[in-house]
Motif scaffolding. Structure first.
Motif, short mmCIF file in Angstrom:
data_model
loop_
_atom_site.label_atom_id
_atom_site.label_comp_id
_atom_site.label_asym_id
_atom_site.label_seq_id
_atom_site.Cartn_x
_atom_site.Cartn_y
_atom_site.Cartn_z
N VAL A 193 -15.25 39.87 5.64
CA VAL A 193 -14.31 40.98 5.83
C VAL A 193 -13.63 41.31 4.50
O VAL A 193 -13.61 42.46 4.07
N VAL A 194 -13.09 40.29 3.84
CA VAL A 194 -12.34 40.56 2.62
C VAL A 194 -13.25 41.05 1.50
O VAL A 194 -12.89 41.95 0.75
N THR A 195 -14.45 40.47 1.41
CA THR A 195 -15.39 40.91 0.38
C THR A 195 -15.75 42.38 0.57
O THR A 195 -15.71 43.17 -0.37
N VAL A 196 -16.10 42.75 1.80
CA VAL A 196 -16.51 44.14 2.04
C VAL A 196 -15.33 45.09 1.86
O VAL A 196 -15.49 46.20 1.35
N PHE A 197 -14.16 44.67 2.26
CA PHE A 197 -13.00 45.56 2.13
C PHE A 197 -12.63 45.81 0.68
O PHE A 197 -12.29 46.93 0.31
N LYS A 198 -12.65 44.75 -0.13
CA LYS A 198 -11.99 44.84 -1.43
C LYS A 198 -12.89 44.77 -2.65
O LYS A 198 -12.41 45.00 -3.76
N MET A 199 -14.15 44.39 -2.45
CA MET A 199 -14.93 44.11 -3.66
C MET A 199 -16.11 45.05 -3.83
O MET A 199 -17.03 44.75 -4.58
N ALA B 16 -2.02 41.56 -8.73
CA ALA B 16 -1.28 42.59 -8.00
C ALA B 16 -0.65 41.94 -6.78
O ALA B 16 -0.74 40.72 -6.60
N PHE B 17 0.00 42.75 -5.95
CA PHE B 17 0.63 42.24 -4.74
C PHE B 17 0.03 42.87 -3.50
O PHE B 17 -0.58 43.94 -3.56
N THR B 23 -6.20 37.59 -1.51
CA THR B 23 -5.55 36.58 -0.68
C THR B 23 -4.71 37.20 0.43
O THR B 23 -4.57 36.62 1.51
N TRP B 24 -4.16 38.38 0.18
CA TRP B 24 -3.40 39.04 1.24
C TRP B 24 -4.30 39.34 2.42
O TRP B 24 -3.97 39.06 3.58
N ASN B 176 2.54 33.78 1.13
CA ASN B 176 3.13 32.72 1.92
C ASN B 176 4.27 33.26 2.77
O ASN B 176 4.44 32.90 3.93
N ALA B 177 5.04 34.19 2.17
CA ALA B 177 6.14 34.80 2.92
C ALA B 177 5.59 35.62 4.09
O ALA B 177 6.13 35.59 5.19
N ALA B 178 4.50 36.35 3.84
CA ALA B 178 3.89 37.14 4.91
C ALA B 178 3.46 36.22 6.05
O ALA B 178 3.67 36.51 7.22
N TYR B 179 2.85 35.10 5.70
CA TYR B 179 2.39 34.18 6.73
C TYR B 179 3.56 33.59 7.49
O TYR B 179 3.47 33.36 8.70
#
Lengths: 641, 201, 335
Positions: A193-199, B16-17, B23-24, B176-179
């Protein structure tokens, strides 16, 4: 490393030096520890695929023993205990250790290449998932080898799965294997999911994403929402067995159908985890071998998404004879029929593409054609079992065994073999033999149909599932023998496949980057791809990059040439957004997998294992996430923006 | 195939954020699957409830004090969490250090009170299905609480080392705050189900 | 008409030998017949769909094409639009067919799933790995218990009430009706109506443990007078032994572990663990259909149950040769 050192960019050096540097940066270190610490998605994916085919072979051999036992009435090839372990191991292995992992693994290999990036979003997590999968699978087969294999069916209904009704820890081994493989499956889903969304490469907007990538994405979403259900029910099962909870204990407020609801809420989407990537393979192969773009690209993408959603609304069709309210059952008949519509859309679009194209009959296309033939049969019998009255006769008989194998083998393994023939040149740099491929196809096709078609009739003639023998008084012997012969022929086709792969891997014709003249980005780079995938990240200007830009590909400059770096882009339009450091090889994922693996295993024997095991898990996870002060973590060289 | 350069990405930032980071999205994905797990556990609770005429089956409803206390602590913790996120986005190291220590303490506090919630259920996990599913729900959330507090502690330590000079750490703090918001928000329906459903239905 | 339909199905499926034992293709009850008719509808339509789709596929592969000018074909907008209409038509046809299927299923299901007025209620309790059958009655003296064989009168709906104290089993007699699971803690039921006298074999259809394969059940449909006679006989206590040998056999039974698990009404034997043997001699099979009921099979079964049905719950009882024969003769005498 001082903050004053100037970063080296790919614009600072020439092409040959750039390539050499990138190979050096992105390659996995040599040696045993290097091999253990790999975070290269291609290597990890190939490990998954090899391991999955290994488990498939074990489960397939188990199936041959079952077929030998059933070939004649009252046979004594395998006794009831072993037979029960065999069908449990066969189903569990094929579903959890082969089919789902292999489909996900093709995604792990192909998605970064198809979207024009260098690795998946979380490379170390990827490695962790593989080790956990390997441990879980090996663990289960060690149990079987020591005559302790689970023997309660691949879905282990309660009360049969509860402590009074089976021996020792067999059902715990099953339940815990689920835990290992579901963590691994979830990990891949998160990554995809993250790879396809962001990369995605710059310019790869939503309408330019290849269908196989969509299929992997839809599957990943389904995994995220369905896997937790099997986690919940297998955990509840272990808790009932080990610490005396009462989720399924009728005497104290529990219910056996709770298990079935939770299991099938996962179990139905699960078959789509297997089928949807297979349709992704077909959608990648058909245009290339029809020599034209896919007809109805958008319709197919929408169908995949619709199938993903709908698959969550079907699960009760596995429970039609449990005595649930009739009106509820009818809803699930309607929803189970409804899912045939988006699948039908895909089939019609594939046929239309072939119709308006110029088919080239190489082995990948042969397996796709075999798939269409077999899957339409499987889908039609699926429509039959979706009907409640029909299902009351054929549920839990060999009719269902026939149906499920037509959709799983016909509908998923045939496309898988097509994918192997199609992408083997990319992975190894060599072509598979076309002659052997054609033999492979026809033997598989004939063997498969001879093995499984008679089972429809056997089911209608009263033969239930999961019986280790039957009497000579029943009229089933002839068709069973025929089915066994077919199974042996079908199994032989895999020997041919393996032989083809070994021989061609060693001596096959060199493939070059794009032997099929295909359209998607993975064919823009060398075969096999270098560790960094692309020396320069491509810029995408159409849905069919390699058919639109036939001379040179537009590409990105400005990335670092002295550390691992990938390019992140925006979600819908894929505009370049952030230059992201990518993790280096690390030994922590395997350590963490060992810690988690031991904790899962130990917890079968005592619940305190969860407490004790939490300590090494915490230590390894902390080690994993602790920044190393390596190049990916250097201090900022300019003020934050 | 040969390439021709059409785009230079050197000016792009290296960190970035929020939704611009990997990671977000990873955190969101984990929230989704864990949220689904919670939803299914609540579903199992309701399923078993519907099968019974009397619920809880053999004991009075749970004692409200520990659970309500945990709820209050968690809700209060959302405030420093909000500020911590803002400070992290501003790369304000001094304030982030205060904030993350505060969040560590505000994470440990509910864990201590949580220990009293289990006996407050008044039924053991092996007493009956009500006990089993109640302990299961509470246990699931407790696992999330423990792992997030663990993560917070590691981050807190990191923010006092040289690694705090890397902008990526600040992004980690916001994730971490979001989690933490997820841990708090996911508790609310579980609190309602465990403590108020037995009193209403 | 119905025979023709069944025959067509057999032919269509190219059966080498079309047998009617335990077959959904040979309905002898109203429910099974309704299901087979629905199945025929599905078969015809699905076969047609298959043929049409494969025809399109085949044509797509073999049709003549212009010589290749370019490596990749450019889609022709007119042809694309035409194909869009055809594909759209295919999708519409799919929706219509599936809707018809859904309604047909709903109507068939409705026709027999509703509670029907019934004459007889029989309680069936499944165990690992045999079927306990209780004929209840408001008059206590008319109740009796048997095992692995159910007798019903033809032509009237008979309600089977299901219960399972151990694991999930499934009651399936395909000649008469679809299957129904027996789930611990839940009440399930099935109503069957046999059209004509006959013996209909069924088998447990939900994996229930190691001897799931040997858990058959026989439904014997009889005309009213035969059924009445059978029932009257079953209500009676066990036939008293008529000679010394049989008396000796009864003694052996009562004084050995047999009596701890089995009941023979009218004797001291009152065990509740295994099947009721009061009228054992009248039953067709031993061990839930595992073998025919004969002296030879019975002595073999009692001497070593594990040989014929490994892991069965019945332990081997150590009896001398003569005692074994005596007790077997006695049991066979219990008609």
């Amino acid at each position: 490393m001082s903050a004053a050192a100037e970063p080296l960019r790919d614009t600072d050096i020439g092409e040959p030096e750039l390539e050499a540097r990138l190979v050096d940066i992105w390659k996995t270190p040599r040696g045993f520890f290097g091999w253990l610490s790999s975070v290269d998605h291609k290597q990890i994916a190939l490990r998954y695929i090899a391991t999955a085919f290994f488990f498939m072979t074990l489960a397939g051999i188990g199936a041959i023993f079952m077929r030998l036992q059933l070939a004649t009435p009252d046979a004594h090839i395998v006794g009831p205990d072993r037979y029960d372990q065999l069908f449990t191991m066969h189903g569990s292995t094929m579903m959890f250790l082969f089919a789902v992992p292999v489909m996900q693994a093709f995604g792990v290999y192909l998605v970064p290449l198809m979207i024009g990036t260098r690795n998946v979003a979380f490379p170390r997590l990827n490695a962790f998932g593989y080790w956990l999968y390997l441990f879980g699978g090996l663990f289960l087969w060690f149990c079987f080898a020591s005559n302790n294999g689970p023997d309660v069916g691949w879905f282990d209904y309660t009360p049969l799965g509860l402590t009074p009704y089976n021996v020792g820890h067999r059902a715990d081994f099953w339940a815990q294997m689920i835990t290992y493989t579901e963590v691994s499956g979830l990990v891949i889903a998160v990554e995809i999911v993250v790879t396809v969304f962001k990369m995605r490469a710059p310019g790869m907007s939503l309408d330019r994403i290849p269908i196989f990538v969509w299929a992997s994405l839809v599957t990943a979403f389904m995994v995220l929402f369905a896997m937790p259900a099997v986690m919940v029910c297998s955990t509840m099962l272990i808790l009932d067995r080990e610490v005396n909870t009462h989720f399924f204990d009728v005497a104290l407020g529990g219910d056996n159908l709770l298990f079935q609801h939770l299991f099938w809420f996962f179990g139905h989407p699960e078959v789509y985890f297997i089928f949807i990537p297979a349709t992704g393979f077909v959608s990648a192969i058909v245009p290339v071998f029809a020599r034209r773009r896919m007809f109805g690209h958008t319709a197919i993408v929408l169908s995949l998404i619709a199938t993903g959603f709908l698959s969550f609304g079907l699960w009760v069709h596995h429970m039609f004879v449990t005595g649930l309210p009739r009106l509820g059952d009818s809803f699930f008949t309607a929803s189970s029929m409804a899912i045939a519509v988006p699948t039908g859309v895909q089939i019609f679009c594939w046929i239309a593409t072939l119709w308006a194209g110029r088919p080239r009959f190489a082995t990948p296309l042969l397996f796709v054609l075999g798939f269409i033939f077999n899957f339409v049969i499987g889908g039609l019998t699926g429509v039959m079992v979706a009907s409640v009255p029909l299902d009351t006769q054929v549920h839990d008989t060999f009719f269902v065994v026939a149906h499920l194998h037509y959709v799983l083998i016909g509908g998923s393994v045939f496309p898988l073999i097509a994918a192997v023939y199609y992408w083997f040149p990319k992975v190894t740099g060599r072509m598979l033999s076309e002659t052997l491929g054609k033999w492979n196809f026809w033997i598989a096709f004939i063997g498969f149909n001879v093995a499984f078609f008679p089972m429809h009739i056997l089911g209608l003639e009263g033969m239930p599932r999961r019986i280790y023998t039957y009497s000579a008084d029943m009229p089933w012997a002839g068709l069973n023998l025929l089915s066994t012969i077919g199974a042996i022929v079908f199994a032989f086709s895999f020997v041919l496949l393996l032989w083809n792969m070994v021989r061609s891997g060693l001596r096959g014709a060199p493939a070059g980057p794009n032997p099929w003249d295909a359209d998607s980005l993975e064919w823009a780079t060398a075969s096999p791809p270098p560790p960094q995938n692309f020396t320069r990240i491509p810029v995408v200007t159409s849905l069919l990059p390699l058919w639109t830009e036939r001379k040179t590909i537009p590409a990105v400059a400005g990335l670092r040439a002295d550390r691992r770096e990938v390019l992140l882009s925006t979600l819908t339009e894929a505009e370049p957004d952030v230059r992201e450091p990518s993790p280096e090889p690390s030994i922590w994922p395997i350590f963490a997998a060992i810690a988690v693996g031991i904790t899962f295993l130990w917890s079968i024997y005592t619940p305190w294992a969860v407490i004790y095991g939490a300590i090494p898990i915490a230590v390894t996870l902390t080690g994993w996430f602790w920044p190393k002060g390596s190049k990916e973590d250097e201090r900022w060289t300019h003020a934050p923006s | 195939m040969d390439t021709r350069t059409v785009l230079n990405v050197a000016p792009l930032p290296e960190s970035a954020f929020g939704s611009r980071t990997l990671t977000w999205w990873g955190t969101i994905a984990f929230m989704s699957l864990e949220g689904m797990g919670f939803a299914l556990a609540v579903g199992a609770y309701l399923y078993l409830r519907v099968l019974q005429t009397k619920w809880p089956m053999n004991v009075p409803p749970p004692d409200l004090l520990p659970g309500t206390l945990v709820t209050i602590i968690l809700l209060i913790s959302a405030v420093p969490n909000y500020f911590l996120e803002r400070w992290a986005r501003a790369y304000d190291l001094a304030k982030v250090r205060i904030g993350i220590v505060a969040m560590t303490l505000l994470g440990i506090a509910p864990l201590i009170v949580r220990a009293f919630e289990f006996p407050a259920l008044r039924e053991r996990w092996d007493g009956d299905a009500y006990g089993s599913v109640s302990w299961f729900l509470l246990g699931l959330h407790t696992t999330h609480l423990i792992t997030d507090v663990g993560d917070t502690i590691v981050l807190a330590v990191l923010m006092f080392t040289r690694h705090s000079e890397n902008p990526r750490r600040f992004s980690d703090v916001t994730d971490n705050a979001a989690y933490w918001y997820f841990v708090v928000l996911s508790w609310l329906p579980i609190y309602f189900v465990l403590y108020w459903l037995p009193r209403i239905g | 008409m119905k025979g023709f339909a069944a025959g067509f199905v057999c032919l269509a499926l190219t059966l080498p030998a079309c047998s009617s034992v335990q077959s959904a293709l040979a309905p002898e009850g109203d429910t099974a017949r309704a299901i087979l008719q629905l199945f025929l509808l599905f078969m015809v339509v699905c076969t047609a769909v298959f043929v049409v789709v494969m025809a399109f596929l085949l044509l797509a592969l073999v049709r003549r094409r212009a010589t290749p000018g370019e490596p990749v074909l450019r889609p022709d907008p007119i042809e694309e639009r035409r194909m869009a209409w055809i594909v759209g038509g295919g999708v519409a046809a799919t929706v219509i067919i599936l809707t018809i299927f859904t309604f047909a299923s709903f109507l068939t299901n409705k026709s027999f799933a509703e509670p029907r007025p019934h004459g007889l209620t029989i309680k069936v309790t499944s165990h690992q790995w045999w079927w306990q059958v209780n004929y209840e009655s408001r008059d206590a003296s008319q109740t009796f218990e048997t095992a692995n064989e159910i007798h019903i009168p033809v032509g009237q709906p008979v309600k089977l009430d299901f219960e399972s104290p151990d694991v999930i089993h499934s009651f399936w007699v395909p000649n008469l009706a679809g299957k129904q699971d027996l789930i611990p803690g839940r009440y399930t039921t099935l109503t069957v109506k046999a059209d004509r006298p006959g013996i209909y074999r069924g088998q447990c259809a939900e994996y229930c443990g190691i001897q799931h394969a040997h858990m058959a059940i026989y439904v014997v449909a009889q005309n009213q007078s035969d059924f009445g006679r059978w029932r009257a006989q079953q209500v009676k206590s066990a036939k008293a032994p008529s000679n010394a040998a049989l008396r000796h056999g009864q003694q052996v039974f009562q004084s050995s572990p047999c009596a701890m698990c089995h009941t023979i009404s009218g004797t001291n034997a009152g065990g509740q663990v295994g099947p009721d043997l009061t009228h054992f001699g009248s039953r067709m099979t031993i061990a839930a259909g595992t073998m025919r009921n004969s002296m030879g099979n019975l002595t073999g079964w009692i001497a070593d149950p594990q040989r014929m049905k490994p892991y069965t719950r019945m332990p081997a009882v150590a009896l001398t040769g003569p005692d074994l024969i005596a007790v077997s003769r006695y049991l066979e005498s219990l008609k």
